[in-house]
Each structure stands twice: as structure tokens, then as C-alpha cells.
Design an enzyme around this catalytic site. Structure first.
Site, PDB file in Angstrom:
ATOM      1  N   ASP A  63       0.816  -1.228   0.000  1.00 52.42           N
ATOM      2  CA  ASP A  63       0.000   0.000   0.000  1.00 52.42           C
ATOM      3  C   ASP A  63       0.845   1.271   0.000  1.00 52.42           C
ATOM      4  O   ASP A  63       0.415   2.311   0.509  1.00 52.42           O
ATOM      5  CB  ASP A  63      -0.959   0.038   1.212  1.00 52.42           C
ATOM      6  CG  ASP A  63      -1.737  -1.250   1.351  1.00 52.42           C
ATOM      7  OD1 ASP A  63      -2.227  -1.744   0.328  1.00 52.42           O
ATOM      8  OD2 ASP A  63      -1.822  -1.775   2.478  1.00 52.42           O
TER       9      ASP A  63
ATOM     10  N   LYS B 263       2.426   2.386  -5.191  1.00 51.91           N
ATOM     11  CA  LYS B 263       3.088   1.931  -6.427  1.00 51.91           C
ATOM     12  C   LYS B 263       2.292   2.322  -7.666  1.00 51.91           C
ATOM     13  O   LYS B 263       2.850   2.667  -8.694  1.00 51.91           O
ATOM     14  CB  LYS B 263       3.273   0.404  -6.383  1.00 51.91           C
ATOM     15  CG  LYS B 263       4.177  -0.049  -5.256  1.00 51.91           C
ATOM     16  CD  LYS B 263       4.215  -1.555  -5.128  1.00 51.91           C
ATOM     17  CE  LYS B 263       2.957  -2.153  -4.544  1.00 51.91           C
ATOM     18  NZ  LYS B 263       2.723  -1.894  -3.120  1.00 51.91           N
TER      19      LYS B 263
ATOM     20  N   GLY C 143      -4.303  -3.701  -4.155  1.00 49.98           N
ATOM     21  CA  GLY C 143      -5.230  -2.630  -4.493  1.00 49.98           C
ATOM     22  C   GLY C 143      -4.417  -1.405  -4.845  1.00 49.98           C
ATOM     23  O   GLY C 143      -3.835  -0.781  -3.970  1.00 49.98           O
ATOM     24  N   HIS C 144      -4.314  -1.113  -6.140  1.00 52.50           N
ATOM     25  CA  HIS C 144      -3.488   0.011  -6.573  1.00 52.50           C
ATOM     26  C   HIS C 144      -4.383   1.183  -6.945  1.00 52.50           C
ATOM     27  O   HIS C 144      -5.207   1.068  -7.839  1.00 52.50           O
ATOM     28  CB  HIS C 144      -2.605  -0.414  -7.755  1.00 52.50           C
ATOM     29  CG  HIS C 144      -1.576  -1.427  -7.365  1.00 52.50           C
ATOM     30  ND1 HIS C 144      -0.677  -1.992  -8.239  1.00 52.50           N
ATOM     31  CD2 HIS C 144      -1.292  -1.974  -6.159  1.00 52.50           C
ATOM     32  CE1 HIS C 144       0.103  -2.843  -7.579  1.00 52.50           C
ATOM     33  NE2 HIS C 144      -0.265  -2.845  -6.324  1.00 52.50           N
TER      34      HIS C 144
ATOM     35  N   GLN D  63       1.981  -5.618  -3.339  1.00 54.80           N
ATOM     36  CA  GLN D  63       2.338  -5.704  -1.910  1.00 54.80           C
ATOM     37  C   GLN D  63       3.738  -5.127  -1.655  1.00 54.80           C
ATOM     38  O   GLN D  63       4.144  -4.231  -2.370  1.00 54.80           O
ATOM     39  CB  GLN D  63       2.212  -7.138  -1.380  1.00 54.80           C
ATOM     40  CG  GLN D  63       0.769  -7.614  -1.293  1.00 54.80           C
ATOM     41  CD  GLN D  63       0.300  -8.282  -2.569  1.00 54.80           C
ATOM     42  OE1 GLN D  63       1.051  -8.907  -3.265  1.00 54.80           O
ATOM     43  NE2 GLN D  63      -0.967  -8.156  -2.867  1.00 54.80           N
TER      44      GLN D  63
HETATM   45  P1  IMP Z   1      -3.270 -12.648   1.522  1.00 48.33           P
HETATM   46  O1  IMP Z   1      -2.371 -12.153   0.450  1.00 48.33           O
HETATM   47  O2  IMP Z   1      -4.699 -12.270   1.299  1.00 48.33           O
HETATM   48  O3  IMP Z   1      -3.088 -14.102   1.791  1.00 48.33           O
HETATM   49  O4  IMP Z   1      -2.859 -11.934   2.892  1.00 48.33           O
HETATM   50  C1  IMP Z   1      -1.648 -12.213   3.577  1.00 48.33           C
HETATM   51  C2  IMP Z   1      -1.154 -10.977   4.309  1.00 48.33           C
HETATM   52  O5  IMP Z   1      -0.732  -9.994   3.361  1.00 48.33           O
HETATM   53  C3  IMP Z   1      -2.222 -10.290   5.159  1.00 48.33           C
HETATM   54  O6  IMP Z   1      -1.595  -9.722   6.290  1.00 48.33           O
HETATM   55  C4  IMP Z   1      -2.732  -9.185   4.249  1.00 48.33           C
HETATM   56  O7  IMP Z   1      -3.321  -8.112   4.959  1.00 48.33           O
HETATM   57  C5  IMP Z   1      -1.451  -8.793   3.554  1.00 48.33           C
HETATM   58  N1  IMP Z   1      -1.708  -8.215   2.223  1.00 48.33           N
HETATM   59  C6  IMP Z   1      -2.104  -8.867   1.119  1.00 48.33           C
HETATM   60  N2  IMP Z   1      -2.222  -8.007   0.084  1.00 48.33           N
HETATM   61  C7  IMP Z   1      -1.888  -6.804   0.544  1.00 48.33           C
HETATM   62  C8  IMP Z   1      -1.789  -5.510  -0.058  1.00 48.33           C
HETATM   63  O8  IMP Z   1      -2.016  -5.306  -1.250  1.00 48.33           O
HETATM   64  N3  IMP Z   1      -1.394  -4.505   0.765  1.00 48.33           N
HETATM   65  C9  IMP Z   1      -1.099  -4.710   2.078  1.00 48.33           C
HETATM   66  N4  IMP Z   1      -1.164  -5.881   2.671  1.00 48.33           N
HETATM   67  C10 IMP Z   1      -1.557  -6.929   1.918  1.00 48.33           C
END
Ligand code: IMP
Length: 425
Positions: free
Chosen positions: A13, A16, A40-41, A223
Site C-alpha cells: 500500500d 506503487k 489494491g493500486h 504488496q
Molecule cells: P493474503 O495475500 O490475502 O493471503 O494476505 C496475507 C497478508 O498480506 C495479510 O496480512 C494481508 O493483509 C497482507 N496483504 C495482502 N495483500 C496486501 C496488499 O495489497 N497490501 C497490504 N497488505 C496486503
């Protein structure tokens, strides 16, 4: 022209999407190479505000070829929703290309993401529950279903039959959940197959041909490095550092000329896991509200904290950043003093690198250095020299502590609200 990678340097977040959109003018190809619709961009440009989960942020530039590479896991329902929303708002998606090797998120992945989280109890990761983790698990355990599988109905029928039987066993026997009906999944994914077919390509060929012609290729990370499966705060992780680029889209690492690490001027994290500089006071609350720090994908409030230069320096090391973009700088405009974490203390010992074990990372006490704030708005400033001296000093101190020069300072969400500190190659 070579490739430029845009990599999240913290816990995701970081902004990017804005950097990709900003550089896309000079670019011929923009590629997503990792993650899924957990990302989420947000892009704000003259066409409005857009929140993208799968489609590369270059889509607003009609001359840019956009690619979802093989390293991304694709939920077709989200993909088509995103395509439809863009088209409704007048943005063409004709320049979108999807790798035939990308893995698909299937309905059982989404179910299992929720069931596995609940089974973890107090050790829950706080996943986005989009099925991303289970889809990557299946890719590795050779139970995945790929985009190319949808293009031939008979072989898809056979493949789904084998996989779904196993998945239904897990759903019913392990979790006591209802099984998924083969016919429903088969029918839905055959429809997706018809719709996805016109976008499907050997995307590694497109990337390598573009590089061969000398076109600039932008690699849009998802991420952040602190969420990397190997280098992040395992097991609270999900994504890829810059080294994941080559595997995630099929190009040689030797083609990457510059790697921009995207940082916020502070730090945020969403979901579970240790976060040494997390603030539980009104400063954290102020950053959250001022910075609209709520998840783009889940709407969850993000945990906010001071800039963590220990994590920052580590991120520079493992990614080889050639420069840093410092985002959301204006969110700190009103603070009279600003803290930077320069080291951690664990049981009285000083550490300048994040420990690998989560139980040690949980114990880290941040050691702060305090700097004077600038107490005025920076959002209309466009040149580094015009920033107040305290703001310049803050940027310089971050550069010094993380060991990487800043190329960009972002002072607002719009494309124009950007200070180019140094040219990006
Ligand atoms: P998952 O990717 O949904 O399995 O989540 C695994 C971990 O990565 C969790 O702590 C999410 O909140 C974090 N996470 C996944 N995608 C994002 C992102 O785009 N931004 C921030 N954290 C993320």
C-alpha cells in the site's frame, strides 16, 4: 531501453500505482508479475480515481501494452468486474494481455482461505480472504488450474475433475463444509474461458520482444518486501521482492536497469504480524485519517506508525533499490516533531536488521530519533529546493539511514503532486 521495476518497500500500500501511472508516459509495456487481487493500486489522474486489483496501472495510457504475467494468480470474476468498470468509465482494455501460464483462483481457494484463517484462531494471518494464498499453494503442489486450461473444454473437464475431487475431500472431511458441485464450477469457468480467450497470449514473448526493440518496460510489483514469502515477516506474508520479477514474467534479471523502492514517509501494515513502530495513540490515528489509511481491497483500517529505517535499510538490501520514491509526504505536514526508527532493541541488545523469527520481531522495541516537523503544507510544492528546510532534512535523513537516494517525493494523490528529486532512468 531496459526494464524498470517498481517494488513496494514496506508492508504494501505504498503508492506503487501512482508511480507506475506517472512513468507510464515514457513506457511501452507495463507488467504485473506477482500477487493477485489481494492488491489494491489506487490511481488518480485527469480521468478520475481508480482502484485496481489486477489490471496494471498503465491501462490509462492507450499506447501502453498492459500484461498480467504468469506470476499473478487471477480470479476471473474480479478480472471481468474490473474490465467492465473501466470500460463503463470510458477506458479501453483492448491493450490488456494475460499470460496463458497464470494460475486461476478457483471458488474452493476462496472458501479455503476463510476456513484456514478460522482454523488458525489467534494465529490468524489476517489474509484478504481472496483465495490468493491457497491458489499459490496449489501452484506449488501441482494442483493448480491455469488460464490455458480454460481454452480447451475437454481437457479442462478432466483437469477440474481430478482437482475438485481432492478439494472437495478437504472441504468436507477436514472442515465439514459442503462440497462444490462440479457442474457449477465447470459451467462458470467455461464461460470465463470464452471471455478471457481474446486476451490470452505468450506474454513473456511480448516482454522480450519489447526489450529487444529497446522499449521501456515497467514492472509493477504488488504488496511489499516486508510481506515477501522469504524475506518478509513470515508467516504473515504473501508476495515477492524484486527477485521475483524474472520468474513472474519470464525475462532475464539482467534486463532490469533500475529498481524503484516505493516507501511511505511513515509506515502502514494491514492484517496480522509484528510491526515494531506501530502507533496506538493520537499520532497513529491522525495519520490513518489524514492518509485515508483503509485497505483498498478489504476496507480494513491500516495500522500506522513512524518510518522504520531498520526495515527500510533491509528492504534496500534485499531488493537492490537504485532509488526510492517517498510517498504521502504531505500527510506529515502538521506534525511539530517526527520520529524515525533507527534501530531495534531486543532484550536490551541493539539490532540494525529485522530478525527472521516472528517471536523476536514481536519483541523489538524501536529506538527513535526525533526530527523537527515543517508545519506547513507541501502539497503545492513541485521542486525539492522549495520544500521547507526541515522537510528537506527529513528526506535526506531517510536517504542516509536506508542507504538509497530518493528520486521522487509525492506530496498528494494527483499525478501533478510530485517532486522529481533526481531523474529516474
Ligand atoms: P493474503 O495475500 O490475502 O493471503 O494476505 C496475507 C497478508 O498480506 C495479510 O496480512 C494481508 O493483509 C497482507 N496483504 C495482502 N495483500 C496486501 C496488499 O495489497 N497490501 C497490504 N497488505 C496486503
Amino acid at each position: 531501453m531496459p526494464a524498470i521495476a517498481i517494488i513496494g518497500a514496506q508492508w504494501g500500500d505504498e503508492g506503487k500505482g501512482k508511480i507506475v501511472d506517472l512513468l507510464a508516459d515514457r513506457t511501452k509495456v507495463v507488467v504485473r508479475f506477482s500477487g493477485g487481487n489481494n492488491a489494491g493500486h489506487t490511481v488518480v489522474n485527469r480521468l478520475g480515481e481508480f482502484r485496481m486489483h489486477l489490471i496494471p496501472s498503465g491501462i490509462f495510457h492507450p499506447d501502453v501494452t498492459c500484461i498480467i504475467g504468469n506470476g499473478v494468480v487471477i480470479d476471473p470474476a474480479t478480472l471481468f468486474k474490473e474490465i467492465d468498470e473501466l470500460v463503463e468509465r470510458g477506458i479501453s482494455t483492448d491493450n490488456l494481455n494475460i499470460s496463458n501460464r497464470a494460475h486461476l483462483i478457483m471458488p474452493y481457494h476462496i472458501l479455503l482461505d476463510g476456513l484456514e484463517e478460522e482454523a488458525r484462531g489467534s494465529g490468524a494471518i489476517g489474509t484478504t480472504r481472496k483465495g490468493v494464498g491457497p491458489a499459490f499453494t496449489d501452484k506449488t503442489s501441482r494442483l493448480g488450474i491455469r488460464v490455458c486450461d480454460l481454452l480447451d473444454r475437454e481437457s479442462f473437464r478432466q483437469r477440474l475433475g481430478t482437482v475438485l475431487e481432492q478439494k472437495n475431500n478437504v472441504l468436507t472431511r477436514l472442515y465439514g463444509a459442503a462440497p462444490l458441485a462440479f457442474d457449477d464450477v465447470y459451467r462458470d469457468y467455461c464461460r470465463y474461458g470464452e471471455r478471457i480467450a481474446p486476451f490470452v497470449r505468450e506474454t513473456d514473448v511480448i516482454v522480450n520482444e519489447a526489450l529487444g526493440r529497446g522499449d521501456l518496460v515497467l514492472l509493477e510489483g504488488a504488496q511489499g518486501a516486508m510481506l515477501d514469502l522469504d524475506y518478509g515477516s513470515y508467516p504473515y506474508v504473501t508476495s515477492a521482492v524484486s527477485g521475483g520479477v524474472s520468474l513472474g514474467l519470464g525475462m532475464s534479471p539482467s534486463k532490469i536497469e533500475s529498481v524503484i523502492g516505493v516507501f511511505k514517509a511513515y509506515i502502514t501494515r494491514v492484517g496480522g504480524g509484528p510491526m515494531p513502530t506501530e502507533l496506538h495513540d493520537e499520532s497513529g490515528e491522525f495519520i490513518r485519517e489524514q492518509g485515508r489509511e483503509y485497505g483498498t481491497t478489504t476496507g480494513r483500517p491500516r495500522r500506522c506508525g513512524w518510518f522504520d529505517a531498520v526495515a527500510g535499510r533491509y528492504s534496500v538490501e534485499v531488493n537492490g533499490f537504485t532509488s526510492a520514491a517517498i510517498m504521502k509526504f504531505d500527510i506529515l505536514d502538521e506534525f511539530s516533531t517526527i520520529k524515525i526508527c533507527t534501530s531495534y532493541e531486543i532484550d536490551g541488545d541493539s539490532h540494525i536488521r529485522p530478525p527472521a523469527c516472528p517471536y523476536r520481531l514481536e519483541k523489538c522495541v524501536p529506538v527513535y530519533e526525533e526530527m523537527p516537523g515543517w508545519k506547513c503544507s507541501t502539497s503545492n510544492i513541485r521542486r525539492f529546493e522549495e520544500l521547507p528546510p526541515q522537510a528537506q532534512a527529513y528526506v535526506r535523513r531517510i536517504e542516509e539511514l536506508i542507504g538509497c537516494p530518493a528520486s521522487i517525493v509525492s506530496v498528494g494523490p494527483d499525478r501533478e503532486q510530485t517532486i522529481m528529486v533526481r531523474p529516474v532512468p
